[in-house]
Design a protein around this motif. Structure first.
Motif, short mmCIF file in Angstrom:
data_model
loop_
_atom_site.label_atom_id
_atom_site.label_comp_id
_atom_site.label_asym_id
_atom_site.label_seq_id
_atom_site.Cartn_x
_atom_site.Cartn_y
_atom_site.Cartn_z
N LEU A 140 22.36 -0.15 -45.16
CA LEU A 140 22.78 1.12 -44.44
C LEU A 140 21.80 1.85 -44.22
CD1 LEU A 140 24.20 4.05 -45.59
CD2 LEU A 140 22.50 4.55 -46.68
N SER A 141 21.09 1.64 -43.40
CA SER A 141 19.24 1.97 -42.33
C SER A 141 20.15 1.59 -41.56
CB SER A 141 18.67 2.19 -42.35
OG SER A 141 17.28 2.11 -41.73
N ASN A 143 19.62 -0.13 -48.89
CA ASN A 143 18.51 0.27 -48.19
C ASN A 143 18.29 0.18 -46.65
OD1 ASN A 143 18.38 2.34 -50.31
ND2 ASN A 143 16.46 1.53 -50.56
N GLU A 197 23.66 7.77 -50.23
CA GLU A 197 22.06 8.11 -50.49
C GLU A 197 21.83 7.05 -50.69
OE1 GLU A 197 21.66 11.10 -54.13
OE2 GLU A 197 21.89 12.68 -52.89
N ARG A 198 19.97 6.84 -50.06
CA ARG A 198 19.74 5.79 -50.15
C ARG A 198 19.17 5.41 -51.38
NH1 ARG A 198 16.62 3.15 -46.31
NH2 ARG A 198 14.41 3.09 -47.65
N ARG A 199 18.53 4.47 -52.02
CA ARG A 199 18.49 3.97 -53.19
C ARG A 199 16.98 3.88 -53.75
NH1 ARG A 199 23.23 4.03 -57.25
NH2 ARG A 199 25.25 3.79 -55.16
#
Length: 320
Positions: free
Chosen positions: A82-83, A79, A107-109
């Motif tokens: 990804l951010s 996450n 999508e975030r986990r």
């Protein structure tokens, strides 16, 4: 990458984390899996033209690669990366250098609740007794346990940030605020040996010269060596504590074992403080959390502490 990191207006420590995340994503943006473990160390990311991010087939490839990486890494790491890459992509979009976000739809986990358990005092003592530990690693572990600092913050320390006579150091915390960490005699005795006459530059160094392209802030001018990364510090601590974490394991199982993490090391320090009667305001100051709620998981007494509490209230023991 460098232009984005300069424009982002983030702290030096955050820039290092961002650089690692963006480097890890460089492989996936080029359509290949990011190497992990020993294969990642020293691997050079592919050269990537930003125009390649507009490839209409890239989002589908990225979705598969991101899903595979999520199966290999913990949710917090996935996450965070990804951010970071989405912030960079947003900046590149605003500059007009790309026209689409290839991570759209990823999508975030969900992050599992933090159920980290503190090490016992006996386990901490066992870490101090480990043999074949370098002076650098021994000093880092002492500093982290005695100060309850985050490993990322301690690894960003420069020699000029230290006030050794006062047993404290100046760090940049989350959000860029200047804060202080304090240590005890164990770290105080080791630090002069580690510094060994150096007057500036990164406190914790790798064992080899910095590769070309390493930011100058992360290079020691006296030795030419690079700042120790969080990833490598974590690997060393985990590998060093595998047998302590798995005392009943057979030799043929050792390669598949997992040791303790630096996060658990900090967690243990704060928990032991709480078990020793440290007040909540002092725990907040030590941990540098913004709220008591954030501190709750660290202040949960360990098994040994509960056992001592129950034994101390045993009526039979009192009569003796």
């Amino acid at each position: 990458m460098d232009r984005y990191l300069t424009a982002a207006g983030i702290t030096k420590g955050s820039a290092r984390v961002y650089r690692i995340s963006l480097t890890n994503w460089a492989w996936m943006l080029a359509g290949t899996p990011t190497p992990i473990g020993p294969a990642r160390r020293g691997a050079r990311p592919p050269a990537l033209a930003l125009a390649a991010l507009d490839d209409p087939g890239l989002p589908e490839v990225l979705a598969e690669l991101a899903a595979a990486r999520a199966d290999e890494m913990d949710a917090d790491t996935v996450n965070r990366e990804l951010s970071v890459v989405r912030k960079a992509i947003g900046w590149w979009l605003r500059q007009g250098w790309i026209s689409v976000d290839p991570t759209f739809g990823i999508e975030r986990r969900p992050s599992p609740p933090d159920k980290t358990k503190a090490l016992s005092l006996a386990q901490v003592a066992a870490v101090w007794r480990l043999e074949d530990v370098s002076l650098r690693d021994k000093t880092l572990w002492r500093l982290l346990y005695e100060s309850a600092a985050r490993a990322e913050e301690a690894l960003c320390l420069n020699i000029e940030d230290l006030f050794t006579a006062d047993k404290r150091g100046k760090i940049k915390a989350k959000g860029g605020a200047i804060e202080w960490i304090h240590w005890q005699s164990g770290a105080a005795q080791l630090l002069p040996r580690l510094i060994s006459g150096r007057t500036e530059g990164p406190l914790f160094l790798t064992g080899r010269r910095a590769p070309d392209g390493t930011p100058s802030l992360d290079v020691c001018l006296a030795t030419g060596r690079a700042r120790l990364s969080y990833r490598r510090a974590e690997e060393i601590f985990e590998e060093s504590t595998r047998l302590l974490a798995n005392p009943l394991a057979r030799p043929e199982q050792w390669a598949d074992l997992q040791g303790w993490t630096l996060h658990r090391w900090r967690h243990s320090s704060l928990t032991h403080d709480a078990e020793g009667g440290t007040s909540t305001p002092m725990l907040l100051a030590r941990s540098r959390h913004a709220s008591v709620r954030s501190l709750e998981r660290y202040a949960r007494p360990g098994v040994d502490s509960v056992a001592r509490h129950v034994a101390s209230r045993d009526p039979a023991a009192r009569r003796r």
